[in-house]
Design a protein around this motif. Structure first.
Motif, PDB file in Angstrom:
ATOM      1  N   ILE A  45       4.311   0.257   0.949  1.00  0.00           N
ATOM      2  CA  ILE A  45       3.332  -0.924   0.990  1.00  0.00           C
ATOM      3  C   ILE A  45       1.988  -0.338   0.220  1.00  0.00           C
ATOM      4  O   ILE A  45       0.692  -1.090  -0.321  1.00  0.00           O
ATOM      5  N   LYS A  46       1.942   0.009   1.454  1.00  0.00           N
ATOM      6  CA  LYS A  46       0.366   0.673   2.173  1.00  0.00           C
ATOM      7  C   LYS A  46      -0.487   1.303   0.903  1.00  0.00           C
ATOM      8  O   LYS A  46      -2.064   1.622   0.087  1.00  0.00           O
ATOM      9  N   ASN A  47       0.318   1.892   0.034  1.00  0.00           N
ATOM     10  CA  ASN A  47       0.042   3.220  -1.138  1.00  0.00           C
ATOM     11  C   ASN A  47      -0.533   1.801  -1.896  1.00  0.00           C
ATOM     12  O   ASN A  47      -1.260   1.637  -3.134  1.00  0.00           O
ATOM     13  N   ILE A  48       0.291   1.256  -2.777  1.00  0.00           N
ATOM     14  CA  ILE A  48       0.562   0.097  -3.143  1.00  0.00           C
ATOM     15  C   ILE A  48      -1.091  -1.094  -3.579  1.00  0.00           C
ATOM     16  O   ILE A  48      -1.506  -1.770  -4.332  1.00  0.00           O
ATOM     17  N   LEU A  49      -0.908  -1.230  -2.115  1.00  0.00           N
ATOM     18  CA  LEU A  49      -2.547  -2.594  -1.493  1.00  0.00           C
ATOM     19  C   LEU A  49      -4.148  -1.651  -1.995  1.00  0.00           C
ATOM     20  O   LEU A  49      -4.358  -1.799  -2.598  1.00  0.00           O
ATOM     21  N   GLY A  50      -3.629  -0.157  -1.961  1.00  0.00           N
ATOM     22  CA  GLY A  50      -5.305   1.069  -1.696  1.00  0.00           C
ATOM     23  C   GLY A  50      -5.294   0.841  -0.739  1.00  0.00           C
ATOM     24  O   GLY A  50      -6.505   1.820  -0.483  1.00  0.00           O
ATOM     25  N   LEU A  51      -4.265   1.333   0.891  1.00  0.00           N
ATOM     26  CA  LEU A  51      -4.768   1.372   2.182  1.00  0.00           C
ATOM     27  C   LEU A  51      -4.532   2.379   2.340  1.00  0.00           C
ATOM     28  O   LEU A  51      -4.911   3.260   3.114  1.00  0.00           O
ATOM     29  N   LEU A  52      -3.772   3.317   1.577  1.00  0.00           N
ATOM     30  CA  LEU A  52      -3.905   4.510   1.415  1.00  0.00           C
ATOM     31  C   LEU A  52      -3.668   5.318  -0.011  1.00  0.00           C
ATOM     32  O   LEU A  52      -3.172   4.404  -0.959  1.00  0.00           O
ATOM     33  N   HIS A  53      -4.737   6.575   0.191  1.00  0.00           N
ATOM     34  CA  HIS A  53      -4.526   6.927  -1.071  1.00  0.00           C
ATOM     35  C   HIS A  53      -3.492   7.553  -1.553  1.00  0.00           C
ATOM     36  O   HIS A  53      -3.485   8.389  -1.181  1.00  0.00           O
ATOM     37  N   PRO A  54      -2.560   7.325  -2.731  1.00  0.00           N
ATOM     38  CA  PRO A  54      -1.406   8.375  -3.855  1.00  0.00           C
ATOM     39  C   PRO A  54      -2.125   9.601  -3.332  1.00  0.00           C
ATOM     40  O   PRO A  54      -3.033   9.621  -3.933  1.00  0.00           O
ATOM     41  N   HIS A  55      -1.087  10.327  -3.165  1.00  0.00           N
ATOM     42  CA  HIS A  55      -1.311  12.216  -3.188  1.00  0.00           C
ATOM     43  C   HIS A  55      -0.548  12.340  -4.597  1.00  0.00           C
ATOM     44  O   HIS A  55      -1.791  13.164  -5.527  1.00  0.00           O
ATOM     45  N   GLN A  56      -0.187  11.249  -5.319  1.00  0.00           N
ATOM     46  CA  GLN A  56      -0.232  11.675  -7.074  1.00  0.00           C
ATOM     47  C   GLN A  56       0.264  10.273  -7.177  1.00  0.00           C
ATOM     48  O   GLN A  56       1.016   9.858  -6.601  1.00  0.00           O
ATOM     49  N   GLY A  57       0.424  10.272  -8.687  1.00  0.00           N
ATOM     50  CA  GLY A  57       0.964   8.591  -9.320  1.00  0.00           C
ATOM     51  C   GLY A  57       0.041   7.318  -9.354  1.00  0.00           C
ATOM     52  O   GLY A  57      -1.225   7.875  -9.006  1.00  0.00           O
TER      53      GLY A  57
END
Length: 243
Positions: A45-57
């Motif tokens: 969820i945090k990666n979807i929201l942009g609260l975390l930056h994905p390592h890849q994808g």
């Protein structure tokens, strides 16, 4: 609507929490995100929201990533967190006014929605109160009302039923069904499997950061070779296994 492709990420590149996750949520669809604590639901969820930056994808809404068009991306998404986040110095009414301005909603449309939400969650008497005086359930209602005030294209929900009384749970379920009927794409993380089985169209069953089962209940039964299993049966069997 929401497209997630080959998503890997976490809090440190040396220790990713989720691994090559791909799925989509279509308009008028509710997808249940389920798994044990630590399975990777909140990280997803945090990666979807942009609260975390994905390592890849990549994460796209209507074909656009957050990096390509931050304003458009954020304007189409609302989030109901597991732990309510609010401003101590703002009343309930002021929280809803802030949401109206932040999303540039039509003031008259937002005013009517606000009154309907206050009525649905029995919060009219508390509209001038400060959230620091609220119970956990009342604080959660601030998050829910703010999200539905926006009427987003994509709604992300993380354990929304915690602390809610039965009437508030039903009010939320009614709003979710209404949102689906109006074309909203909903991704909901929850441990209440019986409710998820009843209301969700499809599921993503995460275990140790990997999608182990996915699809409708019928499709997941076929994947697990368990033709009569409930969602809870599949959850227990998958969560109790090694990847």
């Amino acid at each position: 609507m929401l497209q997630v492709e080959n998503l890997s990420g976490g809090y440190a590149r040396s220790h990713p929490v989720i691994h090559n996750i791909s799925f989509e949520v279509q308009p008028s669809e509710m997808v249940g995100l389920i798994g044990l604590n630590g399975a990777g639901k909140s990280t997803t969820i945090k990666n979807i929201l942009g609260l975390l930056h994905p390592h890849q994808g990549t994460v796209q809404i209507n074909g656009k990533t957050l990096e390509q068009d931050p304003t458009d991306f954020r304007s189409k998404i609302s989030y109901i967190p597991e732990i309510p986040q609010f401003y101590e110095e703002l009343t309930l009414d002021e929280h809803l006014q802030l949401t109206t301005k932040a999303y540039r909603l039509d003031p008259q449309v937002a005013k009517q929605r606000k009154e309907d939400l206050l009525e649905a969650f029995r919060m009219k008497k508390a509209r001038k109160w400060f959230p620091g005086t609220f119970s956990k359930g009342m604080q959660q209602k601030i998050m829910i009302m703010s999200a539905f005030l926006v009427q987003p294209s994509v709604l992300i929900i993380d354990e929304p039923f915690v602390g809610l009384d039965p009437l508030a749970i039903q009010a939320l379920l009614d709003l979710l069904q209404s949102g689906k009927n109006q074309g909203m794409a909903i991704l909901m993380s929850t441990h209440i499997l019986e409710m998820a089985e009843k209301y969700c169209d499809r599921f993503l069953l995460l275990h140790e950061g990997h999608i182990q089962l996915h699809g409708s209940l019928t499709e997941m039964r076929k994947q697990a070779n368990r033709p009569h299993a409930t969602l809870e049966d599949l959850f227990i069997e998958t969560a109790g296994s090694d990847t």
